[in-house]
Write a protein that holds these residues in place. Structure first.
Motif, PDB file in Angstrom:
ATOM      1  N   GLU A   1      28.307  49.421  38.876  1.00 47.16           N
ATOM      2  CA  GLU A   1      29.703  49.709  38.531  1.00 47.16           C
ATOM      3  C   GLU A   1      30.546  48.431  38.540  1.00 47.16           C
ATOM      4  N   ILE A   2      30.378  47.606  39.562  1.00 45.35           N
ATOM      5  CA  ILE A   2      31.128  46.354  39.653  1.00 45.35           C
ATOM      6  C   ILE A   2      30.702  45.395  38.536  1.00 45.35           C
TER       7      ILE A   2
ATOM      8  N   MET B   1      33.118  43.774  35.698  1.00 41.67           N
ATOM      9  CA  MET B   1      33.199  42.325  35.503  1.00 41.67           C
ATOM     10  C   MET B   1      32.861  41.950  34.065  1.00 41.67           C
ATOM     11  N   ALA B   2      31.841  42.602  33.489  1.00 50.20           N
ATOM     12  CA  ALA B   2      31.472  42.312  32.105  1.00 50.20           C
ATOM     13  C   ALA B   2      32.600  42.697  31.153  1.00 50.20           C
ATOM     14  N   MET B   3      33.244  43.831  31.416  1.00 49.95           N
ATOM     15  CA  MET B   3      34.356  44.261  30.571  1.00 49.95           C
ATOM     16  C   MET B   3      35.523  43.276  30.688  1.00 49.95           C
TER      17      MET B   3
ATOM     18  N   LEU C   1      38.711  38.825  28.347  1.00 46.07           N
ATOM     19  CA  LEU C   1      39.253  37.475  28.495  1.00 46.07           C
ATOM     20  C   LEU C   1      38.762  36.544  27.389  1.00 46.07           C
ATOM     21  N   ILE C   2      37.511  36.685  26.972  1.00 52.39           N
ATOM     22  CA  ILE C   2      36.981  35.860  25.887  1.00 52.39           C
ATOM     23  C   ILE C   2      37.704  36.165  24.584  1.00 52.39           C
TER      24      ILE C   2
ATOM     25  N   ILE D   1      40.908  36.732  37.822  1.00 48.89           N
ATOM     26  CA  ILE D   1      39.637  36.915  38.529  1.00 48.89           C
ATOM     27  C   ILE D   1      39.889  37.044  40.027  1.00 48.89           C
ATOM     28  N   GLY D   2      40.776  36.227  40.568  1.00 54.37           N
ATOM     29  CA  GLY D   2      41.112  36.329  41.986  1.00 54.37           C
ATOM     30  C   GLY D   2      41.732  37.671  42.333  1.00 54.37           C
TER      31      GLY D   2
END
Length: 72
Positions: free
Chosen positions: A13-14, A18-20, A25-26, A57-58
């Protein structure tokens, strides 16, 4: 709850979140780059984007840690 011989569901799930986030962001960075090259936005917005990404990200890491503080 870990799956025998598989990846634990929490990690999956995490990793999916993160991938999404990374994909979004890209895409945003690419759009800012195009707009800066076309002189439609000031180059300074393109230049400060990496710092904004680090901030996001933080915030995401703090959010995950805060939301899972009672699960262990």
């Amino acid at each position: 709850m870990p799956i025998p011989g598989g990846i634990p569901y929490d990690f999956r799930e995490i990793a999916n979140k993160m991938a999404m986030l990374l994909g979004i962001l890209i895409v945003v960075y690419a759009l800012l780059w195009i707009l800066a090259e076309l002189k439609l936005i000031p180059v300074v917005l393109f230049a400060i984007f990496p710092q904004i990404v680090l901030l996001l990200i933080g915030i995401f890491i703090v959010y995950i840690a805060y939301s899972r503080r009672n699960s262990y």
